[in-house]
Design an enzyme around this catalytic site. Sequence first.
Site, PDB file in Angstrom:
ATOM      1  N   LYS A  41       8.253   8.959  15.292  1.00 31.53           N
ATOM      2  CA  LYS A  41       8.236   9.836  16.464  1.00 31.53           C
ATOM      3  C   LYS A  41       6.843  10.447  16.647  1.00 31.53           C
ATOM      4  O   LYS A  41       6.017  10.414  15.722  1.00 31.53           O
ATOM      5  CB  LYS A  41       9.288  10.936  16.293  1.00 31.53           C
ATOM      6  CG  LYS A  41       9.069  11.832  15.083  1.00 31.53           C
ATOM      7  CD  LYS A  41      10.296  12.687  14.773  1.00 31.53           C
ATOM      8  CE  LYS A  41      10.052  13.570  13.561  1.00 31.53           C
ATOM      9  NZ  LYS A  41      11.296  14.226  13.096  1.00 31.53           N
ATOM     10  N   TYR A 261     -18.784  33.165  18.047  1.00 37.45           N
ATOM     11  CA  TYR A 261     -18.141  34.119  18.959  1.00 37.45           C
ATOM     12  C   TYR A 261     -17.716  35.386  18.233  1.00 37.45           C
ATOM     13  O   TYR A 261     -17.227  35.332  17.096  1.00 37.45           O
ATOM     14  CB  TYR A 261     -16.889  33.490  19.580  1.00 37.45           C
ATOM     15  CG  TYR A 261     -17.153  32.515  20.688  1.00 37.45           C
ATOM     16  CD1 TYR A 261     -18.015  32.827  21.751  1.00 37.45           C
ATOM     17  CD2 TYR A 261     -16.526  31.276  20.697  1.00 37.45           C
ATOM     18  CE1 TYR A 261     -18.236  31.922  22.776  1.00 37.45           C
ATOM     19  CE2 TYR A 261     -16.735  30.368  21.728  1.00 37.45           C
ATOM     20  CZ  TYR A 261     -17.594  30.693  22.764  1.00 37.45           C
ATOM     21  OH  TYR A 261     -17.804  29.802  23.770  1.00 37.45           O
TER      22      TYR A 261
HETATM   23  C1  LIG Z   1      11.397  14.089  11.733  1.00 36.52           C
HETATM   24  C2  LIG Z   1      12.686  13.721  11.091  1.00 36.52           C
HETATM   25  C3  LIG Z   1      12.698  12.904   9.954  1.00 36.52           C
HETATM   26  C4  LIG Z   1      11.450  12.558   9.188  1.00 36.52           C
HETATM   27  O1  LIG Z   1      11.082  13.683   8.414  1.00 36.52           O
HETATM   28  P1  LIG Z   1       9.867  13.655   7.381  1.00 36.52           P
HETATM   29  O2  LIG Z   1       9.947  14.975   6.719  1.00 36.52           O
HETATM   30  O3  LIG Z   1       8.629  13.464   8.192  1.00 36.52           O
HETATM   31  O4  LIG Z   1      10.098  12.526   6.452  1.00 36.52           O
HETATM   32  C5  LIG Z   1      13.932  12.445   9.503  1.00 36.52           C
HETATM   33  N1  LIG Z   1      15.087  12.820  10.108  1.00 36.52           N
HETATM   34  C6  LIG Z   1      15.113  13.649  11.171  1.00 36.52           C
HETATM   35  C7  LIG Z   1      16.416  14.031  11.780  1.00 36.52           C
HETATM   36  C8  LIG Z   1      13.917  14.137  11.694  1.00 36.52           C
HETATM   37  O5  LIG Z   1      13.948  14.974  12.738  1.00 36.52           O
END
Ligand SMILES: *Cc1c(COP(=O)(O)O)cnc(C)c1O
Length: 371
Positions: A41, A261
């Site tokens: 994702k 800044y």
């Molecule tokens: C993002 C996600 C994962 C992956 O998690 P990691 O900690 O990056 O391994 C797995 N399952 C769900 C439901 C997620 O939202």
Amino acid sequence: MSMSAPAGATGVITVDLGALKSNWQTLAALVGRAECAAVVKADAYGLGADHVIPALKAAGCRTFFVATAEEARQARLLAPSAVIYVLDGLLPDSAPALADIGARPVLSTLDDVRAWAELCRARGRPLAAGLHIDSGLNRLGLPEAEVEAVAADADLLAAFELTLVMSHLACADDPDAAMNTAQHRAFERLRARLPTAPASLSASDGLMLGKPYHFDLVRPGYALYGGQAFQGGSTPVVPVVSLAVRVLQVHDVPLGETVGYSATWRAVQPSRIATIAAGYADGIPRHLSADSASEGGEVKIGGAICPVVGRVSMDLITVDITDAPQPVARGDWAELIAAELPIERVAKRAGTIGYEILTRLGRRFHRVYVE
Ligand SMILES: *Cc1c(COP(=O)(O)O)cnc(C)c1O
């Protein structure tokens, strides 16, 4: 440092696809008979799904998890025969588009389940989908009452093909958390009410909790990209990402003058400052700023790890190289993420987690893929 970046590139993210593949293979071996999927994702955690998905496919990965329908569409083009799960489930009216590309929603409400079943009836066949049940995270997934409603509705269950029952852990990074065993128990209890289907509870950290947490499929994301979030020991993965940015200017700052800044950092000795081409617009947290009283981020430059001084601005960061053992010149490369500066260390200094550092790395940086 030699870098195959176009002339004028201010920063280069190097993604080691060989390391990525070996991380997947290591985790796949670790979970033995369970299937190792990959979570890709958010454009493969910002690293570029168009390179990451083909590499994982070549390593042997057959199942991918994305968050959105748009990510599923991209993943389908890259992996025509892979299994693709969509973690956000269904939005109102998004079911046909997922069905058209053969992606499987992870249904997380009773309304989701009904909408998918309805689409299956309309199309005259039971299309595959996962079911997300809530075991205590209270974020996404069917609560117990909805699990019971689905379990009691034979017509609903007959309408689609249930290919995965999954849940997600709240405290998997902490092996001593009582919540892990509580969620494991809740998951076992709830899935027992449903027809038998492959089960999945764990992401990167959950799979480190041991065999009872592997079930039929694990869903690592962060660890594949070299992340070390698990607090109970080191995850057997190697770094995948490094980030180097250009030095734009080196100058001497006299005792008593300030840098950046709001003039928050003042030189307590004659100092040499390097200005490098990255800033908060590139996803480098402004919380890495340092004033005279508090430390900020670190940069590997001139053969040493040197402190950020002054404010991180939109496009620029100033670094104190007074004590660097090697000379630094305009055009040199400074490293923000490297073997000695893992994403966890960068994140800790910024008061965040490595996931956020990784997924926010900006689009202005050039991405170079090596095997
Ligand atoms: C993002 C996600 C994962 C992956 O998690 P990691 O900690 O990056 O391994 C797995 N399952 C769900 C439901 C997620 O939202």
